[in-house]
Design a protein around this motif. Structure first.
Motif, PDB file in Angstrom:
ATOM      1  N   THR A  18      -5.667  16.081   1.887  1.00 41.42           N
ATOM      2  CA  THR A  18      -6.329  15.025   1.135  1.00 41.42           C
ATOM      3  C   THR A  18      -5.903  14.183   1.391  1.00 41.42           C
ATOM      4  O   THR A  18      -4.277  13.137   0.837  1.00 41.42           O
ATOM      5  N   ARG A  19      -6.597  12.986   1.883  1.00 41.29           N
ATOM      6  CA  ARG A  19      -5.363  11.491   2.449  1.00 41.29           C
ATOM      7  C   ARG A  19      -6.479  10.207   1.362  1.00 41.29           C
ATOM      8  O   ARG A  19      -6.847  10.963   0.957  1.00 41.29           O
ATOM      9  N   SER A  20      -5.340  10.393   0.208  1.00 42.00           N
ATOM     10  CA  SER A  20      -5.821   8.472  -0.330  1.00 42.00           C
ATOM     11  C   SER A  20      -4.686   7.492   0.290  1.00 42.00           C
ATOM     12  O   SER A  20      -3.705   7.250   0.480  1.00 42.00           O
ATOM     13  N   LEU A  21      -4.980   6.270   0.204  1.00 46.11           N
ATOM     14  CA  LEU A  21      -4.853   4.910  -0.019  1.00 46.11           C
ATOM     15  C   LEU A  21      -4.725   4.007  -1.522  1.00 46.11           C
ATOM     16  O   LEU A  21      -5.614   3.522  -1.301  1.00 46.11           O
ATOM     17  N   ILE A  22      -3.460   3.819  -1.339  1.00 46.99           N
ATOM     18  CA  ILE A  22      -3.445   2.932  -3.031  1.00 46.99           C
ATOM     19  C   ILE A  22      -2.838   1.349  -2.500  1.00 46.99           C
ATOM     20  O   ILE A  22      -1.721   1.340  -1.465  1.00 46.99           O
ATOM     21  N   GLY A  23      -4.034   0.264  -2.968  1.00 48.40           N
ATOM     22  CA  GLY A  23      -3.744  -0.771  -2.631  1.00 48.40           C
ATOM     23  C   GLY A  23      -3.834  -1.515  -1.757  1.00 48.40           C
ATOM     24  O   GLY A  23      -4.936  -1.346  -1.258  1.00 48.40           O
ATOM     25  N   ASP A  24      -3.870  -2.662  -1.561  1.00 47.34           N
ATOM     26  CA  ASP A  24      -4.672  -3.945  -0.480  1.00 47.34           C
ATOM     27  C   ASP A  24      -3.881  -4.091   0.454  1.00 47.34           C
ATOM     28  O   ASP A  24      -2.710  -4.418   0.394  1.00 47.34           O
ATOM     29  N   ALA A  25      -4.722  -4.202   1.490  1.00 45.07           N
ATOM     30  CA  ALA A  25      -3.626  -4.787   2.731  1.00 45.07           C
ATOM     31  C   ALA A  25      -3.662  -5.757   2.732  1.00 45.07           C
ATOM     32  O   ALA A  25      -4.111  -7.141   2.082  1.00 45.07           O
ATOM     33  N   GLN A  77       0.817  -1.094   0.227  1.00 42.87           N
ATOM     34  CA  GLN A  77       0.155  -0.001   0.271  1.00 42.87           C
ATOM     35  C   GLN A  77       0.518   0.896  -0.156  1.00 42.87           C
ATOM     36  O   GLN A  77       1.866   1.441   0.473  1.00 42.87           O
ATOM     37  N   VAL A  78       0.130   2.501  -0.348  1.00 41.02           N
ATOM     38  CA  VAL A  78       1.038   3.548  -0.490  1.00 41.02           C
ATOM     39  C   VAL A  78       0.087   4.687  -0.347  1.00 41.02           C
ATOM     40  O   VAL A  78      -1.072   5.038  -0.795  1.00 41.02           O
ATOM     41  N   GLY A  79       0.438   5.574   0.714  1.00 43.96           N
ATOM     42  CA  GLY A  79      -0.403   6.450   1.060  1.00 43.96           C
ATOM     43  C   GLY A  79      -0.210   7.761   0.457  1.00 43.96           C
ATOM     44  O   GLY A  79       1.419   8.122   0.328  1.00 43.96           O
ATOM     45  N   PHE A  80      -1.191   8.685  -0.052  1.00 41.38           N
ATOM     46  CA  PHE A  80      -0.617  10.411  -0.137  1.00 41.38           C
ATOM     47  C   PHE A  80      -1.317  10.939   0.984  1.00 41.38           C
ATOM     48  O   PHE A  80      -2.848  10.678   0.960  1.00 41.38           O
ATOM     49  N   ASN A  81      -0.557  11.737   0.632  1.00 41.73           N
ATOM     50  CA  ASN A  81      -1.552  13.282   1.312  1.00 41.73           C
ATOM     51  C   ASN A  81      -1.243  14.588   0.284  1.00 41.73           C
ATOM     52  O   ASN A  81      -0.079  14.942   0.533  1.00 41.73           O
TER      53      ASN A  81
END
Length: 550
Positions: free
Chosen positions: A329-336, A289-293
């Motif tokens: 604005t926060r977003s999360l890409i990928g599966d846990a 997972q990659v988190g973006f702010n």
């Protein structure tokens, strides 16, 4: 033996240091890089590049030449014979007057034993090396093995002290010789992987009918096949080796390995029956997972102007204040992970242990408020273990600390150097002498009046003499005239301790003491301060001439 048939040619990059005009240049550093078949040769170099080393009269020269792989290896092996010369290009049209000239090369030591080659594994072969801990930064990102011939490191001090000369070599040979001093006077053979061009390695997510898999794609060079290669994989999970297996790589270069759940760390080695180990990747986890702010910053830029110190005549500096922004604005890409994982739990505990081990390695010690005796006994214990030297650099080091600490030093083996400052000998202001508490101290010390109290200079002098009589410790004492030293340091042999407080108050209030990871830099700076300081005897005479009562 190294088979040069797999290579189309070689590039030799040679840097020499000439100390006097009309004198043979001394080998500074050189690389011999073989070029795989199918890779075009770089253009030939006209003339040479030079860089004067400040105003020392020394000059660094650089020349790049192209040779056949066989001739390049032959030249590499011939160096150190006592009759050495710079390489001559294989193509006569590329030769000039700088080729084939005499160079000075010391005796060279093979590492590893010839003809074996070594694979650099400092940071992982296919990772981008930082250039600091990688054992061979000059190879770049191409997977390569190396052979090294180490020569004498003597004679390069002036060159290393010149930033321009160090940068000149770094741009052309891709190595900072100030950081990688082991390569001074040496030469390296760089042998790229003759079979593989690249390795693709990633995880395939689970599907309805299959679990998570690791996919490998081995891309061969033109005219080569991966069918003779073997892949050894090793899996690690929570500091446990969970799998170790070796298998053949098929002719299409593709391996798809079922793992079920890739919650660990995965590494591999690729080997060839003739060439040996060609690739290595240390165990690493896969990124899931990659988190973006995302923040939108205000276009307004505010400049803050502040004085650099509290002096009335202080200079001013400007810096940019932080820009205000809208909420992120926060977003999360990928599966846990599909299953519960204790990796984080184990990693947090391991990180804590590593911090504790690191603090012990660097001697980090916290002395709480009121632990003066504990702090003193700790310093005394370290001084007792000194073997080759002791240096105390403390701008407030005064006479009392000589008896408190230095009698623990062995005078037969360990010379003592003290660096203090005039701040340690400043007299008590007259208004303070009149206070009741000062009168009580005077009386407690046995003096009938404040006029009988010896000056700090005289007290220091008397305690030095007493230490020499009683313990045979003849310390060399230096006094800084200007307040250029603020922090306090204790040098014991080759280690340097940083003291949060002066020795006269260490432990009275909460204090920190830590052993520095890079002591050489501090020792060099302290030795430079010693040259600026005045001997205590001369300082004492000067103060006497000024009318200071001793």
């Amino acid at each position: 033996m190294l088979n040069t048939d797999f290579y189309a040619g070689a590039v030799i990059r040679l840097a020499t240091l000439q100390k006097q005009r009309d004198q043979a240049g001394q080998l500074l550093f050189a690389t011999v890089s073989l070029l795989p078949r199918g890779r075009p040769l770089p253009p030939s170099m006209e003339g040479l590049h030079r860089c004067p080393v400040g105003k020392t009269g020394e000059t660094v020269f650089f020349r790049r030449v192209l040779l056949s792989a066989q001739e390049a290896v032959k030249w590499y092996r011939s160096l150190g014979s006592g009759d050495d010369s710079s390489p001559t290009p294989s193509q006569s049209r590329e030769c000039n007057r700088y080729d084939g000239i005499k160079i000075d090369v010391s005796a060279l030591i093979d590492d590893p034993t010839w003809p074996y080659l070594g694979l650099p594994i400092g940071e992982g072969l296919f990772a981008h090396p930082s250039g600091r801990s990688h054992p061979a930064p000059f190879i770049g990102n191409a997977p390569s093995r190396v052979h090294r011939r180490f020569g004498s490191q003597d004679g390069f001090a002036l060159m290393l002290a010149d930033d321009k000369a160090v940068a000149f070599v770094a741009r052309r040979l891709h190595i900072d010789l100030r950081l990688y001093r082991e390569y001074l006077g040496s030469i390296v053979l760089v042998v790229p992987d003759p079979v593989l061009k690249q390795i693709d390695h990633f995880m395939i997510p689970a599907s309805n009918d299959r679990g998570e898999r690791i996919f490998y794609h081995f891309v061969p060079r033109a005219g080569e096949s991966p069918s003779d290669l073997k892949l050894t994989t090793f899996d690690k999970q929570n500091h446990l080796l969970t799998d170790f297996a070796t298998q053949d790589i098929p002719s299409n270069g593709i391996l798809d390995i079922d793992k079920g759940n890739c919650i660990g760390e995965y590494g591999y080695i690729v080997s060839h029956p003739k060439h040996g180990v060609l690739a290595y990747s240390p165990p690493r986890p896969f990124l899931r997972q990659v988190g973006f702010n995302v923040e939108i910053a205000s276009p307004e830029t505010k400049i803050v102007r502040v004085p650099i110190n509290e002096s009335a005549n202080s200079q001013y500096m400007e810096y940019q204040a932080a820009r205000q922004s809208l909420p992120a604005t926060r977003s999360l890409i990928g599966d846990a992970l599909r299953i519960p994982n204790v990796n984080a739990r184990v990693a947090i505990a391991a990180s804590l242990r590593e911090k504790l081990a690191s603090s012990e390695q660097y001697g980090q010690r916290w002395f709480p408020d009121g632990s003066r005796e504990e702090a003193m006994r700790f310093i005394q214990g370290e001084l007792r273990r000194a073997k080759s030297r002791v240096m105390i650099a403390d701008p407030y080091l005064a006479g009392l600390q000589l008896g408190q600490f230095l009698y623990a030093v062995n005078p037969e083996t360990t010379p003592v150097t003290l660096l203090t400052s005039r701040l340690a000998f400043k007299s008590i202001k007259q208004k303070s002498v009149k206070t009741a508490w000062w009168e009580m101290i005077i009386e407690g010390l046995g003096f009938k009046s404040k006029q009988q109290v010896p000056s700090k200079i005289k007290d220091f002098d008397q305690r030095l003499a007493q230490m020499e009589r009683d313990a045979k410790i003849a310390a060399k004492v230096y006094v800084l005239q200007s307040p250029i030293l603020h922090d306090r340091f204790l040098v014991i042999d080759d280690a340097v301790w940083f003291l949060g407080n002066s020795l006269n108050t260490l432990g009275d209030k909460a204090s920190l003491l830590v052993k520095l990871p890079n002591p050489d830099e501090v020792i060099d700076q302290l030795e430079g301060m010693l040259k600026q300081a005045m001997s205590f005897d001369n300082y004492k005479k000067r103060q006497d001439l000024k009318g200071t009562s001793l």
